[in-house]
Write an enzyme that holds these catalytic residues in place. Sequence first.
Site, PDB file in Angstrom:
ATOM      1  N   CYS A 153      44.270 -50.777  78.797  1.00  0.00           N
ATOM      2  CA  CYS A 153      44.313 -49.850  78.303  1.00  0.00           C
ATOM      3  C   CYS A 153      43.852 -50.657  76.692  1.00  0.00           C
ATOM      4  O   CYS A 153      44.269 -51.031  75.907  1.00  0.00           O
ATOM      5  CB  CYS A 153      45.144 -48.034  77.743  1.00  0.00           C
ATOM      6  SG  CYS A 153      44.909 -47.759  76.558  1.00  0.00           S
ATOM      7  N   CYS A 173      33.401 -13.814  58.250  1.00  0.00           N
ATOM      8  CA  CYS A 173      33.951 -13.046  57.073  1.00  0.00           C
ATOM      9  C   CYS A 173      33.866 -11.690  56.369  1.00  0.00           C
ATOM     10  O   CYS A 173      34.389 -10.856  55.883  1.00  0.00           O
ATOM     11  CB  CYS A 173      34.751 -13.240  56.283  1.00  0.00           C
ATOM     12  SG  CYS A 173      33.978 -14.440  54.685  1.00  0.00           S
ATOM     13  N   CYS A 227      34.361  17.461  14.674  1.00  0.00           N
ATOM     14  CA  CYS A 227      35.455  17.495  13.457  1.00  0.00           C
ATOM     15  C   CYS A 227      36.503  16.078  14.214  1.00  0.00           C
ATOM     16  O   CYS A 227      36.292  15.356  14.907  1.00  0.00           O
ATOM     17  CB  CYS A 227      35.929  18.478  14.181  1.00  0.00           C
ATOM     18  SG  CYS A 227      37.645  18.315  15.360  1.00  0.00           S
TER      19      CYS A 227
END
Length: 418
Positions: free
Chosen positions: A209, A323, A381
């Site tokens: 390997c 979203c 007022c």
Amino acid sequence: MSPLPEIVNTLFTGADCFLEENENGSCRVRISANATKTVAELRRPVEELMNGRTVKHASLTPSILQHLFSRDGINLLRSLQRETRTYISFDRRSLNVRIFGSSDDAAAVAEQKLIQSLLSYHESKQLEVRLRGRGLPPDMMKEVVKKFGPDLHGLKEKIPGAEFTLNTRHHIILIRGDKDMKQKVEEIVLEIAKAGRDLAERSDGEVTCPICLCEVEDGYLLEGCSHLFCRLCLVEQCESAIRNLDIFPVCCAHQDCKAPILLTDLKSILSTEKFEELFRASLGAFVASSGGAYRFCPSPDCPSVYRVAGPDTLGEPFVCGACYAETCTRCHLEYHPYLSCEKYREFKEDPDSSLKEWCKGKDQVKTCPVCGYTIEKIDGCNHIECKCGRHVCWVCLEFFSSSDDCYGHLRAVHMAII
């Protein structure tokens, strides 16, 4: 028609709400009111509603969520929406489910019902045996078809009473039967894999390997370059890439090869969860290496990416397809079509900033001494009744519990009510 706009409208009292539909079908919510403070108070519940409630449950594996692609799954979502008066969004790409409701209780009820319904539906559906994954050669489905036929009639003869369907797209045998039948099918598949596992004798005679430099164990032959590795070493190489974002793309580790490992290999080597982790990590590596040219959508856990606007350009809206959030590509906050980035950031930091600016230099504008509400007096007022219920003297801002007390104060202290 989506029920989401109806849910949004229930939040607005004493203000106007406008829903502006975009070209992709999503909506932009615009709030209008007489006071900035009112808009700010309404903004938070709207944002919480728009964020929704993400469904997260340990039992909802990707294979269970896959049911939402089916006709039965779609009908289940529609039925739950009507029953709970919520809106359920299913992101088909990320298998993400979010529930939008006018209250947390409604969303919680919908979430619980959805989880129970999906688990019950999954239990009643076909069982699955995967022909791609750890310990299986990449041509496992081909070997099964060669041995039992495209309709798996040979497998039906071995296990009477069961019904089988081959999903060639996802390399899955679907079983209509019980768990004992599934176990028998798994044993048969493993026997075929064991009988055909002679990869170490294939290729060009390699037995070492390139990663661990030891004799190949449980060998895997890469489709792109035909180099042989220990399957576990390839898995560890991918896990290392997930942890360290600076080693993308994932390439063959054989000397002088460096060919990118193909998606078909990655799907065969890794579990579904690990493959998704690798994809997210590769996307993060791309964004990190872009020098700020790209950013992730600011919504939590959203995988979408957008291009950042230049410093001398206006921020265009990025409408997320996952979203549906709208983001300004210049300042990266929520999209603000009616304000500059600077003004919007100022508003985010202080929602009353525009109101304070408007009040400057105006003698006819004062603040209620009790609740702080902004009052503009055009005529009449000097007796003012605030929305909080207190009666305020406009001249000195002393407040009273009744109008008679306020008028008495005006006559006694200020000698007039005007």
